[in-house]
Design an enzyme around this catalytic site. Structure first.
Site, short mmCIF file in Angstrom:
data_model
loop_
_atom_site.label_atom_id
_atom_site.label_comp_id
_atom_site.label_asym_id
_atom_site.label_seq_id
_atom_site.Cartn_x
_atom_site.Cartn_y
_atom_site.Cartn_z
N LYS A 34 -13.53 64.23 -42.17
CA LYS A 34 -14.53 63.16 -42.55
C LYS A 34 -14.91 62.38 -41.27
CE LYS A 34 -13.97 62.67 -47.39
NZ LYS A 34 -13.93 61.76 -48.65
N LYS B 117 -17.14 72.79 -50.61
CA LYS B 117 -16.81 72.21 -51.79
C LYS B 117 -17.86 71.61 -52.78
CE LYS B 117 -14.31 67.94 -51.59
NZ LYS B 117 -13.44 66.90 -52.25
N LYS C 208 -20.15 65.01 -54.13
CA LYS C 208 -20.87 63.87 -54.26
C LYS C 208 -21.78 63.55 -53.29
CE LYS C 208 -17.29 61.10 -56.49
NZ LYS C 208 -16.10 60.92 -55.60
N1 AQP Z 1 -15.46 70.39 -55.72
C1 AQP Z 1 -14.48 70.01 -56.58
N2 AQP Z 1 -13.60 70.78 -56.99
C2 AQP Z 1 -12.49 70.43 -57.48
N3 AQP Z 1 -11.98 69.43 -57.69
C3 AQP Z 1 -12.85 68.32 -56.84
N4 AQP Z 1 -12.46 66.90 -56.82
C4 AQP Z 1 -13.62 66.53 -55.80
N5 AQP Z 1 -14.26 67.58 -55.62
C5 AQP Z 1 -13.95 68.60 -56.34
C6 AQP Z 1 -11.29 66.10 -57.25
O1 AQP Z 1 -12.03 64.87 -57.74
C7 AQP Z 1 -11.15 63.80 -57.71
C8 AQP Z 1 -11.82 62.64 -57.18
O2 AQP Z 1 -12.46 62.88 -55.91
P1 AQP Z 1 -12.85 61.51 -55.07
O3 AQP Z 1 -13.98 61.20 -55.57
O4 AQP Z 1 -11.68 60.85 -54.88
O5 AQP Z 1 -13.26 62.33 -53.71
P2 AQP Z 1 -13.57 63.65 -53.10
O6 AQP Z 1 -12.30 64.65 -53.28
O7 AQP Z 1 -13.71 63.01 -51.81
O8 AQP Z 1 -14.91 64.00 -53.85
P3 AQP Z 1 -16.20 64.39 -53.35
O9 AQP Z 1 -17.17 64.63 -54.33
O10 AQP Z 1 -16.20 65.31 -52.26
O11 AQP Z 1 -16.72 62.74 -52.55
P4 AQP Z 1 -17.36 62.51 -51.48
O12 AQP Z 1 -18.53 63.44 -51.22
O13 AQP Z 1 -17.71 61.07 -51.34
O14 AQP Z 1 -16.36 62.99 -50.40
C9 AQP Z 1 -10.05 64.33 -56.59
O15 AQP Z 1 -8.83 64.48 -57.30
C10 AQP Z 1 -10.49 65.66 -55.92
O16 AQP Z 1 -9.64 66.55 -55.60
#
Ligand code: AQP
Length: 333
Positions: free
Chosen positions: A115, A197, A200
């Site tokens: 990150k 992956k 968001k």
């Molecule tokens: N692509 C994915 N496939 C499966 N699981 C996913 N999770 C996130 N993306 C995927 C799971 O969703 C839960 C919440 O995630 P989070 O909001 O805490 O943060 P993250 O993993 O960082 O999700 P994003 O969408 O990628 O957010 P940003 O873009 O802000 O970094 C977790 O259990 C995660 O594993």
């Protein structure tokens, strides 16, 4: 007194639109766990601000994510749903853990490296210390189980190291070791690039299916989703090196509650154009009711706020005696 037999803690960041990856990888499974466990689901706004957030968007996203949890079937009466910043114990315990965890442990965290990227010196101290806050989230409730995806395994391991170090520093068995709950959930990849992956924060909205997308957008995004010219294979062996194809089959399987092998058998030899029609129908059938419910809840922010506030009160009741014991153990009171 039979306290805390099986307590789950899990969190989601209010950093933007909830998407299909969040749903299939996390939230849907959380809804399934509520029958077996005592669950605490947290909208982790303190984690969100480890990267810059627009204040009014953060506020709106906190409500939207809360609505998403409820729309996906998590019952706020049977479980606790709240946002992290309302329970000050998270930040307080995180500070104590900052004084237990070692720099060397945090230096090994791969998520920070990913990150922070090349601009490490510019990353916030909060982003670096993210894992100690996560340890506090879990241990503030003495949670016994934490549903984790592949990406959070290392942080849970660190949580256990912190619990162990705290116990040994203060010669106590105060903190239980939280166990990972591996749900075998699908990792959903970007619809534009099968090696990334679904996220968001991806600039392209075509990379993800948002939980609030309507049927037309879902159809358009899947139609535009990258594949390859080959037809669908007879078995998973034929998906080797075909990340985009594998992703779409994985999504179909997760939505239909089938294995990827079953999906292969169902569609063997068919072109992707035909498969996508079925995928779109299935995705719309699963997601449209959730999206509608999210929209309905977004028109009732008073109700959503009340869920968060009741949840915070219930979370505080569990956290307060535990934090007060921590302060005694450490010698702060
Ligand atoms: N692509 C994915 N496939 C499966 N699981 C996913 N999770 C996130 N993306 C995927 C799971 O969703 C839960 C919440 O995630 P989070 O909001 O805490 O943060 P993250 O993993 O960082 O999700 P994003 O969408 O990628 O957010 P940003 O873009 O802000 O970094 C977790 O259990 C995660 O594993």
């Amino acid at each position: 007194n039979g306290e805390i037999m099986n307590r789950i803690f899990s969190g989601v960041q209010p950093t933007g639109n909830l998407h299909l990856g969040n749903y299939l990888g996390a939230i849907r499974n959380w809804a399934r766990l509520q029958d077996q466990y005592d669950c605490i689901y947290c909208v982790v706004d303190l984690h969100a601000i480890t990267t810059p957030q627009d204040p009014s968007e953060l506020r709106a996203n906190t409500r939207e994510v809360t609505a998403g949890l409820m729309a996906a079937g998590i019952d706020p009466k049977r479980n606790i749903i709240f946002n992290q910043s309302r329970v000050s114990g998270h930040a307080e315990l995180a500070w104590v853990f900052n004084c237990v965890a070692r720099l060397g442990w945090l230096n090994r965290m791969t998520q920070f490296k990913e990150k922070a990227g090349k601009h490490r010196d510019n990353a916030t101290v909060g982003l670096y210390a993210y894992p100690t806050l996560m340890a506090a989230d879990i241990l503030l409730y003495k949670a016994t189980h934490v549903p984790v995806g592949e990406d959070q395994k290392q942080h849970l391991e660190l949580t256990r190291d912190i619990a162990k170090a705290f116990n040994s520093m203060f010669e106590t068995d105060f903190f239980p070791m939280p166990e990972p709950l591996i749900l075998g959930a699908a990792r959903v990849m970007s619809l534009r690039d099968g090696s990334k992956k679904m996220s968001k924060s991806d600039d392209s909205d075509y990379s993800r299916i948002n939980m609030t997308d309507d049927a037309d957008s879902i159809a358009l995004k899947f139609r535009k989703a990258r594949t390859d010219p080959e037809p669908l294979p007879e078995s998973t062996d034929g998906l080797e090196g075909r990340t985009e194809a594998a992703n779409l089959l994985g999504i179909y399987g997760a939505l239909a509650d089938e294995t990827i092998q079953q999906v292969c058998e169902e569609f063997a030899g068919k072109p992707f154009s035909q498969f996508k029609v079925q995928l779109i129908d299935l995705a719309v059938a699963v997601l449209a009711p959730i999206g509608h419910e999210m929209k309905r809840l977004s028109e009732d922010p008073g109700y959503v706020d009340q869920v968060l506030s009741t949840g915070a009160d219930r979370a505080t009741q569990i956290a307060t005696p535990i934090l007060s014991d921590v302060k005694k153990v450490v010698g702060l009171t």
